[in-house]
Write a protein that holds these residues in place. Structure first.
Motif, PDB file in Angstrom:
ATOM      1  N   ARG A  41       5.433   2.782  -2.826  1.00  0.00           N
ATOM      2  CA  ARG A  41       4.676   1.532  -2.457  1.00  0.00           C
ATOM      3  C   ARG A  41       5.492   0.442  -3.029  1.00  0.00           C
ATOM      4  O   ARG A  41       6.234   0.576  -4.216  1.00  0.00           O
ATOM      5  CB  ARG A  41       3.239   1.297  -2.970  1.00  0.00           C
ATOM      6  N   ASP A  69       1.009  -1.192  -0.014  1.00  0.00           N
ATOM      7  CA  ASP A  69       0.107   0.067  -0.182  1.00  0.00           C
ATOM      8  C   ASP A  69       0.852   1.243  -0.054  1.00  0.00           C
ATOM      9  O   ASP A  69       2.062   1.230   0.440  1.00  0.00           O
ATOM     10  CB  ASP A  69      -0.888   0.110   1.208  1.00  0.00           C
ATOM     11  N   TRP A  70       0.260   2.425  -0.370  1.00  0.00           N
ATOM     12  CA  TRP A  70       1.003   3.706  -0.576  1.00  0.00           C
ATOM     13  C   TRP A  70       1.509   4.189   0.911  1.00  0.00           C
ATOM     14  O   TRP A  70       0.634   3.954   1.925  1.00  0.00           O
ATOM     15  CB  TRP A  70       0.408   4.677  -1.242  1.00  0.00           C
ATOM     16  N   ARG A  71       2.687   4.444   1.172  1.00  0.00           N
ATOM     17  CA  ARG A  71       3.227   5.156   2.241  1.00  0.00           C
ATOM     18  C   ARG A  71       3.953   6.445   1.812  1.00  0.00           C
ATOM     19  O   ARG A  71       4.354   6.576   0.783  1.00  0.00           O
ATOM     20  CB  ARG A  71       4.100   4.216   3.335  1.00  0.00           C
ATOM     21  N   SER A  72       3.591   7.429   2.843  1.00  0.00           N
ATOM     22  CA  SER A  72       4.094   9.068   2.568  1.00  0.00           C
ATOM     23  C   SER A  72       5.311   9.211   3.257  1.00  0.00           C
ATOM     24  O   SER A  72       5.328   8.591   4.600  1.00  0.00           O
ATOM     25  CB  SER A  72       3.271   9.823   2.613  1.00  0.00           C
ATOM     26  N   ARG A 120       5.791  16.169  -0.240  1.00  0.00           N
ATOM     27  CA  ARG A 120       5.512  14.713   0.304  1.00  0.00           C
ATOM     28  C   ARG A 120       5.592  13.971  -0.973  1.00  0.00           C
ATOM     29  O   ARG A 120       5.161  14.126  -2.102  1.00  0.00           O
ATOM     30  CB  ARG A 120       4.052  14.829   0.656  1.00  0.00           C
ATOM     31  N   GLU A 135       5.234   9.591  -2.049  1.00  0.00           N
ATOM     32  CA  GLU A 135       4.564   8.269  -1.700  1.00  0.00           C
ATOM     33  C   GLU A 135       5.288   7.072  -2.447  1.00  0.00           C
ATOM     34  O   GLU A 135       5.615   7.416  -3.575  1.00  0.00           O
ATOM     35  CB  GLU A 135       3.120   8.474  -2.081  1.00  0.00           C
ATOM     36  N   ARG A 182       4.950   7.996  -6.140  1.00  0.00           N
ATOM     37  CA  ARG A 182       4.385   9.204  -6.596  1.00  0.00           C
ATOM     38  C   ARG A 182       5.029  10.344  -6.112  1.00  0.00           C
ATOM     39  O   ARG A 182       5.315  10.779  -4.740  1.00  0.00           O
ATOM     40  CB  ARG A 182       2.838   9.197  -6.038  1.00  0.00           C
ATOM     41  N   THR A 183       5.311  11.440  -6.830  1.00  0.00           N
ATOM     42  CA  THR A 183       6.163  12.555  -6.684  1.00  0.00           C
ATOM     43  C   THR A 183       5.347  13.963  -6.768  1.00  0.00           C
ATOM     44  O   THR A 183       4.326  13.712  -7.316  1.00  0.00           O
ATOM     45  CB  THR A 183       7.628  12.549  -7.434  1.00  0.00           C
ATOM     46  N   THR A 215       8.117  12.874   3.888  1.00  0.00           N
ATOM     47  CA  THR A 215       8.549  13.956   3.771  1.00  0.00           C
ATOM     48  C   THR A 215      10.008  14.223   3.151  1.00  0.00           C
ATOM     49  O   THR A 215      10.901  13.587   3.889  1.00  0.00           O
ATOM     50  CB  THR A 215       8.433  14.999   5.082  1.00  0.00           C
TER      51      THR A 215
END
Length: 421
Positions: A126, A106-109, A122, A124, A217-218, A111
């Motif tokens: 996975r 699953d997606w994790r974010s 932020r 993300e 995901r940038t 910083t």
């Protein structure tokens, strides 16, 4: 930043290509550390593609099957993390005592921070796939009584050999085997465990390495300042961890550190056509109506074009050689000591807007940092034409132009394009 000197106006503009090198600390011996690097540079051939490009060299699965990974925008890393069985794997056991793979699918974010400006963004990530090469303590044929290696691997596991992933994992259609080895790679759509249950007792087994694929995901790089952004995400490996391989297979590295480095290299460049550094303000249609008939012009003006390349936010402001409240910049006659108001405004090309997203058409520029106007790109603008509008307004004409009186008004203006916002 670069300065360009001229009489009216003077110009100052930056052309910035920023790229710094990141320094990684030496990882602790008990953890595996991997750098994930991505780069944004504006591309004049694809100005609407505002994306980071992954610059981490692929190893493992994607190194050998680049087309499969490219089509799914996936990247893989091979870690020399080794997993060894802590006890025999019993036949028909539950998930934790079988060959289990639970990964952070699953997606994790996290910083990432610009080291120079402190700007936080932020990212993300996975884990999109997992693979390895299992090594059995005996041949698959000996463990199962099969006549050959292929049938041995297929009989050893419920559902067949490891070419076939168990749900929710998905097969990539790629697998290689030897007498006691099987190399595999599975897609992991989420964090639900995938389990291969053995049909026979396996006295010992090893995973010789750990491959994982990841997706990123940038942020939109056009909304980021130039520079290096860094951040870290730490995963635990082992029973109950982020990467959980059950209670039989135990990794020799209990921690995986992912160090993220996002390199943002922006362009802000302004080109003035030859001769554009000297501005002569004239009436519409020239001076003949004034010289021959004494009809004062409505205004004096000049539109000066420039070409701008911009991939980041920037601001514009003025500095005046002569100014006086409530006017902006002034032009003065050195003989009569009279001064008149000079107005400066700007029109920007398509793709550059104000901070509210509105087109910029003849927007007034005023002197001083507190009056700076801010702009942002919707996509990379490459050498697109803009216009600076210079005008002595109508209410100054009667004061400035008197029959039989010759005068020359001069002044210098600095127009500033600044990427430091």
């Amino acid at each position: 930043m670069m300065n360009k000197k001229m009489d009216l106006p003077r110009w100052w503009y930056p052309g910035l290509w920023l790229g710094l090198l990141a320094t990684l600390a030496v990882p602790a011996a008990s953890a595996a550390t991997q750098e994930i690097r991505a780069l944004f540079t504006p591309d004049s051939a694809n100005p609407h593609r505002n994306e980071f490009v992954n610059k981490t060299p692929s190893s493992g699965y994607c190194e050998f099957y680049p087309d499969i990974c490219r089509n799914s925008n996936t990247f893989s890393i091979r870690l020399m993390t080794r997993l060894n069985s802590s006890k025999p794997m019993q036949a028909n056991s539950g998930p934790r005592n079988s060959a289990m793979f639970k990964v952070p699918g699953d997606w994790r974010s996290l910083t990432v921070t610009n080291k120079e400006t402190g700007d936080d963004q932020r990212v993300e990530v996975r884990i999109a796939g997992v693979g390895s090469n299992y090594v059995l303590s005996d041949t698959a044929a000996n463990l199962t009584g099969a006549p050959n290696a292929q049938q041995g691997h297929d009989r050893l596991w419920k559902g067949g050999g490891w070419l076939y992933a168990t749900p929710p994992c998905q097969s990539t259609g790629v697998g290689f085997y030897g007498s006691n080895t099987y190399a595999f790679f599975w897609k992991t759509p989420n964090a639900t465990p995938c389990v291969k249950v053995s049909n026979f007792l396996i006295p010992g087994m090893t995973y010789g390495y750990l491959d994982f694929a990841y997706e990123l995901r940038t942020p939109n790089p056009l909304g980021m300042g130039a520079g290096i952004y860094t951040g870290n995400l730490t995963y635990r490996l082992g029973p109950g961890g982020d990467f959980d391989f059950g209670d039989v297979m135990i990794p020799n590295d209990p921690v995986l550190n992912l160090d993220f480095v996002l390199d943002v290299q922006h362009t802000l460049k302004v080109d003035i056509p030859p001769g554009g550094e000297r501005i002569q303000l004239v009436p519409a249609g020239g001076w003949q109506s004034w010289l021959q008939a004494g009809r004062r012009p409505v205004r004096l003006f000049r539109d000066q074009t420039f070409n701008i390349s911009a991939s980041s936010r920037f601001k514009m402001q003025l500095e005046c050689e002569i100014s006086a409240f409530p006017y902006d910049c002034l032009l003065d006659d050195r003989v009569s000591k009279k001064s008149v108001e000079l107005r400066v405004s700007v029109s920007l090309p398509n793709g550059l807007t104000d901070m509210a997203g509105q087109p910029v058409k003849q927007l007034r520029l005023r002197p001083g940092p507190t009056n700076a106007q801010y702009f942002k790109p919707g996509f990379y603008v490459d050498r697109a034409p803009g216009i600076l509008h210079f005008e002595v307004p109508q209410q100054q004409m009667e004061f400035m132009l008197r029959p039989g009186v010759a005068s020359t008004y001069r002044g210098s203006v600095t127009v500033i394009w600044d990427s430091e916002v």
